[in-house]
Scaffold this active site. Structure first.
Site, short mmCIF file in Angstrom:
data_model
loop_
_atom_site.label_atom_id
_atom_site.label_comp_id
_atom_site.label_asym_id
_atom_site.label_seq_id
_atom_site.Cartn_x
_atom_site.Cartn_y
_atom_site.Cartn_z
N HIS A 49 -7.53 -5.18 -1.68
CA HIS A 49 -6.29 -4.50 -1.32
C HIS A 49 -5.29 -5.42 -0.61
O HIS A 49 -4.15 -5.03 -0.38
CB HIS A 49 -6.60 -3.28 -0.46
CG HIS A 49 -5.46 -2.32 -0.35
ND1 HIS A 49 -4.72 -1.90 -1.44
CD2 HIS A 49 -4.89 -1.70 0.73
CE1 HIS A 49 -3.78 -1.06 -1.04
NE2 HIS A 49 -3.86 -0.93 0.26
N ASP B 67 -9.02 -4.31 -6.49
CA ASP B 67 -8.65 -3.43 -5.38
C ASP B 67 -9.47 -2.14 -5.42
O ASP B 67 -9.33 -1.34 -6.35
CB ASP B 67 -7.15 -3.10 -5.47
CG ASP B 67 -6.61 -2.44 -4.22
OD1 ASP B 67 -7.40 -1.83 -3.48
OD2 ASP B 67 -5.40 -2.53 -3.98
N SER C 220 0.84 -1.19 0.00
CA SER C 220 0.00 0.00 0.00
C SER C 220 0.89 1.25 0.00
O SER C 220 1.64 1.46 -0.95
CB SER C 220 -0.95 -0.03 1.20
OG SER C 220 -1.95 0.94 1.07
#
Length: 713
Positions: A691, A659, A584
């Site tokens: 994600h 995602d 991320s």
């Protein structure tokens, strides 16, 4: 050299068991530390000094209890007994026991759409209420009789079992009621807010009709199907939110007159205890001006603006108001206005009575009041940024008393009158200890000292310390040394990085879970694992956090290189073999470090990476970067598409194809640019994942990442 990089140093090694078991990738995903822990759902029983917890697995689950002054353990009920009762009520059995205490002798639980209570004295199981079978976002009222819930994009209310009342009637699915808004920023995690006496339901209404669709593709059917989500990107049109107040007694809804601009953010929703007024923090889209407003529940009219907060970078209201016990006119407000998150006492006319806490440390949690509301209890970083301790604060004198004594990261749960706390903590050498303590900090009873889950494994040594960057700021670091460490040898380094807002990676805790187990696995394979919390990360104060404003990636890289330069001075570090891994924001940092540090890193692997902040959502993106229109230089500098030509090492990018947080467009754009520049890049899409990568596919992911470093670093 010592003076250059050490201002503070602690060395704590993991427990020294002479064991030889080695970690596997399967251990990372399904290993010992990821199995259910004892004393699950540990909580106080209301209006008592007794506490309860769940023991056992599957069909052997039981709810147990004990008292603070006793060693006796009582069985309240088993899942088998519950299922026998459910059978008599013609309901299906439950698989897992999740309970909530209502009163000293009554608890509740959900079974699908049905809500039950169980009397621990009479042993009577009662079906209290039920919802539509398609209900989501279910919230039980404070009186434990009513249920507010959503079905699709509309809000419903169940007065009693089988009697469903529809509150909103939106036919356009782009208008959503009763769900979290603003993409769960500003501490928002729900869209339904019951009033204290169960007479009203406050709820969010989010109009997304003006927000562009973003395509996600499901490839499981033939042909593949398109699933559009609403994803307002930085600088683009955002959604519009309003707040409704539904009266459960007469069925009428009053809309708060929150006014314009329509793309403002509304957060910190709070009921006054007598239900006459409702409070909302209004934040402008630039997120640099907050107004706390008071509304009349009877007509939705604005009563007054209590106070305002401004900042040249951003204001970030995260917490609702906390009213003093038995008071309708005094509340506690959390704010970073003086540079650190602290508590302020206000009245409902907007007058500041006093600042309650103050200092170069952060209040991380408000834990409640004592019985007479003369003291409050907080968790904070006062002892150290890498620790959490419980404190008592006198509301009159401001005197602060530290209650938890053992070093580490503490989490406290107060009982009904805050005379006792369940104190759970860990540190580098202590997996988990749970004590019952009193308001003097004395340990009254130990209820758990967890056995080391890694006692059979060959464990590495872990160090936590600080180094100073060029500005003289202490940066906290963690280093996990290879097992069988030999200071005369040279080892490769894997830097694990996150580096973004609202996260702190270096803490005095016992490392368990997926990431730590992978660190230990790689340490067994001969790697040093290094982590540094750069400026921009959490719990170090506003100046530290805001240092990255409008230029994400630049200051963080500078601090991470401070860590690299420190490591290169160590005789046992191979300065030519640096790798980096993150997910991320950590994926953004991994790729940034591979491209913007003059080939400092030989290998990088990351997932769900932000590549260009113009592809990220409005709320988060604009808080830290402003808009692409107002900050083109910052967006240009941070966009990794502008540095693809610098890729000379080995880089593995992975991304979930569904995602909804960091959309796939980020890394696909990077792949396209690499193709155009004929730059070698390793890329793997995890089909259907969001994600994160979960389930059995996580095994595939961690084999891929592990082997990538083994083969290339």
């Amino acid at each position: 050299m010592k003076k250059l990089f050490f201002s503070f140093f602690i060395l704590l090694s993991t427990l020294n068991f002479s064991q030889t078991k080695l970690f596997t990738v399967e251990d990372v995903i399904f290993g010992t530390s990821r199995k259910p822990q004892p004393f699950r759902q540990l909580s106080w029983i209301p209006n008592s000094d007794s506490y309860s917890w769940i023991d056992g697995q599957t069909e052997n689950q039981v709810l147990l209890s004990s008292n603070i002054k006793s060693t006796k353990v009582d069985t309240i009920i088993s899942i088998k007994e519950i299922n026998e009762n459910l059978k008599s009520l013609a309901d299906k059995p439950i698989v897992n026991l999740f309970i909530n205490w209502i009163s000293k002798n009554e608890l509740s639980f959900w079974n699908g759409a049905n809500y039950y209570s169980f009397n621990t004295k009479s042993k009577l199981l009662t079906k209290v209420n039920s919802t539509n079978n398609n209900a989501e976002e279910k919230f039980v009222s404070p009186n434990n009789k009513l249920i507010a819930y959503t079905v699709g994009n509309n809000l419903f209310f169940s007065k009693e079992a089988g009697k469903e009342i529809q509150i909103t009637f939106e036919k356009d699915t782009n208008i959503v009621n009763g769900q979290a808004v603003h993409r769960n920023e500003f501490g928002i995690n729900s869209g339904i807010f019951w009033s204290p006496n169960s007479n009203y339901i406050a709820f969010y209404r989010m109009d997304q009709t003006m927000v562009t669709d973003y395509p996600l593709v499901d490839i499981t059917p033939t042909p593949a199907k398109l699933k559009n989500i609403k994803y307002p990107m930085a600088g683009q049109t955002s959604h519009q939110v309003t707040i409704g107040i539904y009266d459960t007694r007469n069925g009428k809804t009053v809309w708060l007159k929150t006014g314009e601009p329509l793309d403002q953010y509304l957060t910190c929703l709070t009921w006054q205890p007598d239900e006459k007024y409702f409070y909302v923090a209004h934040l402008n889209r630039d997120q640099n001006h907050m107004q706390l407003k008071k509304y009349d529940v009877s007509n939705g009219e604005l009563v007054k603006i209590l106070f305002e907060e401004t900042n040249d970078k951003y204001v970030e209201p995260q917490n609702e108001l906390v009213f003093l016990p038995n008071s309708n006119d005094k509340f506690i407000w959390q704010s970073q206005r003086d540079g650190f998150n602290h508590l302020y006492l206000y009245d409902t006319e907007g007058n500041l009575i006093k600042q309650i806490t103050k200092g170069n440390w952060v209040v991380t949690q408000f834990n409640g009041f004592d019985e007479k509301a003369k003291n409050i209890f907080i968790t904070s970083t006062k002892e150290s940024p890498i620790e959490r301790h419980l404190y008592k604060v006198n509301l009159v004198s401001g005197e602060i008393t530290k209650l938890t004594k053992d070093s580490g990261t503490h989490s406290a749960i107060p009982n009904f009158n805050n005379n006792y706390f369940i104190d759970s903590y860990s540190n580098l050498t202590t997996p988990r200890v749970v004590n019952l303590i009193n308001t003097k900090g004395d340990i009254v009873k130990n209820i758990l000292t967890l056995e080391n889950p890694f006692k059979e494994y060959k464990m590495p040594e872990t160090k936590i310390f600080t180094i100073k960057n060029e500005e003289g700021i202490d940066l906290y670091c963690r280093m996990i040394l290879p097992t069988d460490f030999d200071s005369t040898k040279k080892y490769p380094v894997i830097v694990y990085v996150y580096g973004g807002p609202h996260a702190q990676e270096v803490n005095n805790i016992f490392g368990m879970g997926r990431y730590f187990t992978w660190f230990y696995l790689m340490a067994q394979k001969g790697f040093i694992i290094f982590t540094l919390d750069n400026r921009g990360s959490a719990n170090r104060g506003l100046e530290f956090e805001q240092a990255t404003f409008r230029k994400l990636g630049t200051i963080e890289i500078k601090d991470q290189i401070t860590g690299v330069n420190y490591l290169k001075k160590l005789k046992f570090v191979d300065e030519n073999r640096f790798g980096v891994y993150g997910w991320s924001y950590g994926g953004f940092m991994t790729t940034s470090l591979m491209l913007r540090t003059n080939n400092t890193f030989k290998v990088g692997a990351c997932g769900g990476a932000v590549i260009d902040w113009k592809y990220y959502e409005v709320m988060y993106g604009e808080r830290y970067m402003d808009t692409p229109q107002t900050n083109p230089e910052g967006y240009n500098e941070s966009s990794l598409l502008n540095y693809v030509q610098n890729l000379n090492g080995k880089l593995l990018l992975v991304h979930g194809t569904s995602d909804p947080t960091v959309v796939w467009q980020n890394t696909l754009s990077f792949v396209k640019k690499a193709q155009e520049l004929n730059k070698p890049l390793d890329y793997f899409p995890y089909v259907g994942h969001s994600h994160g990568v979960t389930g059995k596919d996580a095994i595939h992911l961690y084999y891929k990442i592990t082997n990538y470093f083994l083969e290339n670093l």
